[in-house]
Design an enzyme around this catalytic site. Structure first.
Site, PDB file in Angstrom:
ATOM      1  N   GLY A   1      28.810  -1.969  11.739  1.00  0.00           N
ATOM      2  CA  GLY A   1      27.386  -2.151  12.019  1.00  0.00           C
ATOM      3  C   GLY A   1      27.186  -3.469  12.737  1.00  0.00           C
ATOM      4  O   GLY A   1      28.149  -4.097  13.195  1.00  0.00           O
ATOM      5  N   ALA A   2      25.931  -3.909  12.841  1.00  0.00           N
ATOM      6  CA  ALA A   2      25.632  -5.155  13.524  1.00  0.00           C
ATOM      7  C   ALA A   2      26.315  -6.320  12.802  1.00  0.00           C
ATOM      8  O   ALA A   2      26.855  -7.226  13.414  1.00  0.00           O
ATOM      9  CB  ALA A   2      24.130  -5.353  13.592  1.00  0.00           C
ATOM     10  N   GLU A   3      26.278  -6.292  11.491  1.00  0.00           N
ATOM     11  CA  GLU A   3      26.768  -7.396  10.667  1.00  0.00           C
ATOM     12  C   GLU A   3      27.939  -6.959   9.804  1.00  0.00           C
ATOM     13  O   GLU A   3      28.872  -7.707   9.618  1.00  0.00           O
ATOM     14  CB  GLU A   3      25.640  -7.833   9.718  1.00  0.00           C
ATOM     15  CG  GLU A   3      24.677  -8.820  10.292  1.00  0.00           C
ATOM     16  CD  GLU A   3      25.128 -10.248  10.056  1.00  0.00           C
ATOM     17  OE1 GLU A   3      26.001 -10.463   9.187  1.00  0.00           O
ATOM     18  OE2 GLU A   3      24.618 -11.132  10.740  1.00  0.00           O
TER      19      GLU A   3
ATOM     20  N   LYS B   1      30.372  -1.809   1.475  1.00  0.00           N
ATOM     21  CA  LYS B   1      29.833  -2.564   2.607  1.00  0.00           C
ATOM     22  C   LYS B   1      30.482  -3.945   2.589  1.00  0.00           C
ATOM     23  O   LYS B   1      30.354  -4.685   1.618  1.00  0.00           O
ATOM     24  CB  LYS B   1      28.300  -2.650   2.475  1.00  0.00           C
ATOM     25  CG  LYS B   1      27.641  -3.401   3.614  1.00  0.00           C
ATOM     26  CD  LYS B   1      26.142  -3.169   3.669  1.00  0.00           C
ATOM     27  CE  LYS B   1      25.504  -4.036   4.734  1.00  0.00           C
ATOM     28  NZ  LYS B   1      24.076  -3.754   4.917  1.00  0.00           N
TER      29      LYS B   1
ATOM     30  N   ASP C   1      14.290  -5.682   7.430  1.00  0.00           N
ATOM     31  CA  ASP C   1      14.773  -4.928   8.601  1.00  0.00           C
ATOM     32  C   ASP C   1      14.318  -3.469   8.476  1.00  0.00           C
ATOM     33  O   ASP C   1      15.121  -2.541   8.462  1.00  0.00           O
ATOM     34  CB  ASP C   1      16.309  -5.018   8.671  1.00  0.00           C
ATOM     35  CG  ASP C   1      16.860  -4.530  10.008  1.00  0.00           C
ATOM     36  OD1 ASP C   1      16.072  -4.338  10.955  1.00  0.00           O
ATOM     37  OD2 ASP C   1      18.090  -4.331  10.092  1.00  0.00           O
TER      38      ASP C   1
HETATM   39  N1  LIG Z   1      24.668   3.717   0.357  1.00  0.00           N
HETATM   40  C1  LIG Z   1      24.884   4.360   1.493  1.00  0.00           C
HETATM   41  N2  LIG Z   1      25.119   5.688   1.499  1.00  0.00           N
HETATM   42  C2  LIG Z   1      25.376   6.346   2.657  1.00  0.00           C
HETATM   43  N3  LIG Z   1      25.400   5.761   3.870  1.00  0.00           N
HETATM   44  C3  LIG Z   1      25.173   4.432   3.930  1.00  0.00           C
HETATM   45  C4  LIG Z   1      24.883   3.666   2.755  1.00  0.00           C
HETATM   46  N4  LIG Z   1      24.708   2.373   3.110  1.00  0.00           N
HETATM   47  C5  LIG Z   1      24.875   2.332   4.451  1.00  0.00           C
HETATM   48  N5  LIG Z   1      25.145   3.557   4.946  1.00  0.00           N
HETATM   49  C6  LIG Z   1      25.430   3.913   6.353  1.00  0.00           C
HETATM   50  O1  LIG Z   1      26.049   2.812   6.992  1.00  0.00           O
HETATM   51  C7  LIG Z   1      25.240   2.310   8.068  1.00  0.00           C
HETATM   52  C8  LIG Z   1      25.319   0.790   8.117  1.00  0.00           C
HETATM   53  O2  LIG Z   1      24.868   0.257   6.896  1.00  0.00           O
HETATM   54  P1  LIG Z   1      23.796  -0.917   6.854  1.00  0.00           P
HETATM   55  O3  LIG Z   1      22.594  -0.506   7.621  1.00  0.00           O
HETATM   56  O4  LIG Z   1      23.607  -1.277   5.430  1.00  0.00           O
HETATM   57  O5  LIG Z   1      24.628  -2.067   7.574  1.00  0.00           O
HETATM   58  P2  LIG Z   1      24.390  -2.956   8.900  1.00  0.00           P
HETATM   59  O6  LIG Z   1      25.645  -3.632   9.245  1.00  0.00           O
HETATM   60  O7  LIG Z   1      23.214  -3.804   8.705  1.00  0.00           O
HETATM   61  O8  LIG Z   1      24.146  -1.948  10.021  1.00  0.00           O
HETATM   62  P3  LIG Z   1      23.184  -2.083  11.267  1.00  0.00           P
HETATM   63  O9  LIG Z   1      24.080  -2.114  12.431  1.00  0.00           O
HETATM   64  O10 LIG Z   1      22.362  -0.814  11.141  1.00  0.00           O
HETATM   65  O11 LIG Z   1      22.332  -3.294  11.109  1.00  0.00           O
HETATM   66  C9  LIG Z   1      23.847   2.856   7.771  1.00  0.00           C
HETATM   67  O12 LIG Z   1      23.079   2.970   8.932  1.00  0.00           O
HETATM   68  C10 LIG Z   1      24.157   4.192   7.124  1.00  0.00           C
HETATM   69  O13 LIG Z   1      24.459   5.174   8.104  1.00  0.00           O
HETATM   70 MG   LIG Z   2      21.339  -1.060   9.124  1.00  0.00          MG
END
Ligand SMILES: Nc1ncnc2c1ncn2[C@@H]1O[C@H](COP(=O)(O)OP(=O)(O)OP(=O)(O)O)[C@@H](O)[C@H]1O
Ligand SMILES: [Mg+2]
Length: 205
Positions: A9-11, A27, A122
């Site tokens: 993802g982004a982070e 995560k 967000d």
């Molecule tokens: N608990 C969960 N169950 C199923 N899928 C999940 C869950 N948490 C996250 N995801 C998937 O993983 C992706 C990335 O998670 P998240 O949005 O928490 O992280 P991020 O690094 O902030 O991503 P982004 O690039 O969207 O900012 C989500 O868009 C979703 O598709």
């Molecule tokens: Mg996200």
């Protein structure tokens, strides 16, 4: 666990796993090489703890969020319940006829969050999953507790902008979302005023 089938993802990086026999999602916040190691470790620790705490607080406030199974600060990781559903962004893209019904549910979820003094940080439809017709909020790493009116206004403004850029044509459903939200918070007038202030500020700065 490997990073082979992970999503960057982004982070964070997310990877599916199991935890005590349950389907789980891990995560992880990978290091950022452009930051000094000590500072980077500090930021990753704070964000990991923050996200887990807010997700837990939101659950207590009656908002559907993934259940936290484990936190490992040595790996900057959170293991949480895997939500078996579809990103609301995709549901709205593919089934715009469901937008009113889903937007009302989003309005209720966000009103519960804000009424408990929690802001998400967000609020986009990519950070919401539709699971069995229920809205589950994810990705609380930018959130805060003890939210002030300003934080709440910024949260809603972000949601509004996310809608206007990602969901052209669903303006009336977004209005329903906001109507539902206002009907379920104790201070709708102040929030409306704050949103107008924020929009005006953006216009003149
Ligand atoms: N608990 C969960 N169950 C199923 N899928 C999940 C869950 N948490 C996250 N995801 C998937 O993983 C992706 C990335 O998670 P998240 O949005 O928490 O992280 P991020 O690094 O902030 O991503 P982004 O690039 O969207 O900012 C989500 O868009 C979703 O598709
Ligand atoms: Mg996200």
């Amino acid at each position: 666990m490997t990073y082979d089938d992970s999503i960057q993802g982004a982070e964070a990086t997310v990877v599916e796993d199991t935890f005590l026999g349950r389907r789980a999602l891990v995560k992880i916040r990978p290091p950022k090489s452009y930051r000094l190691t000590e500072l980077d470790d500090h930021i990753r620790t704070v964000r990991t703890k923050n996200e887990a705490k807010i997700m837990h607080d939101a659950r207590e406030a009656g908002v559907r969020t993934p259940c936290i199974y484990d936190i490992d600060l040595s790996k900057f990781s959170i293991t949480m319940e895997f939500i078996d559903g579809i990103a609301i962004k995709d549901v709205l893209d593919e089934h715009p006829e469901r937008a009113d019904e889903i937007c009302e549910k989003i309005g209720i979820a966000v009103s519960k969050l804000h009424s408990a003094g929690i802001c998400h940080g967000d609020l986009t439809t990519s950070n919401m999953i539709l699971e069995n017709d229920e809205v589950c909020l994810i990705d609380f790493s930018m959130g805060c507790t003890k939210a002030e009116l300003e934080d709440i206004g910024v949260d809603l403004r972000l949601l509004e902008r996310a809608f206007s850029s990602a969901h052209v044509g669903l303006e009336s459903s977004f209005e329903k979302l906001m109507e539902t939200y206002y009907a379920n918070v104790s201070n709708p007038k102040q929030v409306k005023k704050k949103l107008i202030d924020i929009k005006n500020r953006a216009r003149y700065t």
